[in-house]
Design an enzyme around this catalytic site. Structure first.
Site, PDB file in Angstrom:
ATOM      1  N   ASP A  67      -1.825  -0.558   5.899  1.00 12.72           N
ATOM      2  CA  ASP A  67      -2.176   0.077   7.164  1.00 12.72           C
ATOM      3  C   ASP A  67      -3.666   0.160   7.428  1.00 12.72           C
ATOM      4  OD1 ASP A  67      -2.542   2.122   5.081  1.00 12.72           O
ATOM      5  OD2 ASP A  67      -2.830   3.510   6.755  1.00 12.72           O
TER       6      ASP A  67
ATOM      7  N   ASP B 291       0.851  -1.180   0.000  1.00  6.90           N
ATOM      8  CA  ASP B 291       0.000   0.000   0.000  1.00  6.90           C
ATOM      9  C   ASP B 291       0.895   1.241   0.000  1.00  6.90           C
ATOM     10  OD1 ASP B 291      -2.488   1.526   0.464  1.00  6.90           O
ATOM     11  OD2 ASP B 291      -1.638   1.864   2.456  1.00  6.90           O
TER      12      ASP B 291
END
Length: 265
Positions: free
Chosen positions: A197, A10
């Protein structure tokens, strides 16, 4: 020759600092993956236009990128162009009752200046963020009950809503994990590591040999994950690219990943 390692990462709040968008603290681990002969696939809610710039800056232009939360792939050498299902998605969104639609302010409802304000991006990057092809991120201003009704109505139209670090993103259901599976089948790496996250990263973390959850004080808290009990998922010691760098380096050590041979010792 077998690819020793394929990393899926990510961006916002993970490889990029949540506030400054700086990725430089992660450069040592990025260089280490490159030295091993491995690859890094960026996997983000960002558009192809946004990711193309970052991919080039990071020296990852030889690898595909997963764009718009898995809704599309940006192949090496491809020029990111608007298109895809975005027009159909916006029509479905705008057909919802205004009592629910009014709580959601998507990027398509914002000017580039407004996108810059809510993301902290500079104006040119905000314009790239608005060049949607497959999905619609936005801000939700209603309560949890209204959001559940909103998501339920969209789901009946084939649209899924997934919460990221700060935005609720709408798409036609393909996830980062789906795109990851496609690339794992293509490249057949010896090892996979995934870092993220937010809730929309969890499936990707669970699908990797080693998943790494990056703490993000500015995002919704993620409770204990099933893989944490076995060590298949671990939490980085620091947020953002600093934690990314430390945790990825440790995972490479623990998995004993090397550039040679089918076994890693």
């Amino acid at each position: 020759m077998t690819l020793p390692l394929l990393v899926f990462s990510d961006l916002d709040g993970t490889l990029l600092d949540h506030h400054s968008y700086d990725w430089s603290p992660a450069k040592p681990a990025l260089d280490r993956v490159r030295a091993l002969g491995g690859g890094v696939v960026l996997a983000s809610s960002k558009t192809g236009a946004e990711i193309a710039v970052l991919r080039d800056e990071m020296g990852l232009a030889d690898w595909p990128a997963i764009v718009e939360n898995g809704a599309g792939l940006l192949e090496p050498g491809d020029s990111p162009d608007a298109g895809g299902d975005y027009g159909k998605l916006r029509e479905t969104l705008d057909a919802l009752p205004m009592a629910l639609r009014g709580y959601f302010r998507g990027f398509g409802d914002m000017s580039a200046t407004e996108i810059a304000d809510v993301t902290g991006l500079p104006d040119d990057a905000a314009r790239r963020a608005g060049a949607r092809a497959f999905s619609e991120p936005g801000l939700w201003s209603g309560d949890a009950e209204a959001r559940a009704a909103f998501c339920d109505m969209l789901e009946k139209q084939g649209v899924t809503a997934r919460m990221g670090g700060r935005f609720l993103t709408l798409s036609y259901g393909r996830t980062k994990a789906d795109a990851m599976a496609e690339l794992v089948a293509r490249f057949a790496p010896r090892h996979t590591i995934a870092l993220g996250d937010a809730p929309n990263d969890v499936e990707m973390l669970e699908a990797a040999d080693q998943g790494i959850l990056i703490p993000n004080p500015d995002a919704p808290d993620i409770g204990p994950l099933i893989g944490e009990a076995t060590g298949a998922i671990r939490r980085a010691p620091e947020p953002g690219p600093v934690g990314w760098n430390l945790a990825l380096g440790q995972a490479i050590d623990d998995l004993k990943i090397s550039s040679g041979g089918p076994a890693d010792g």
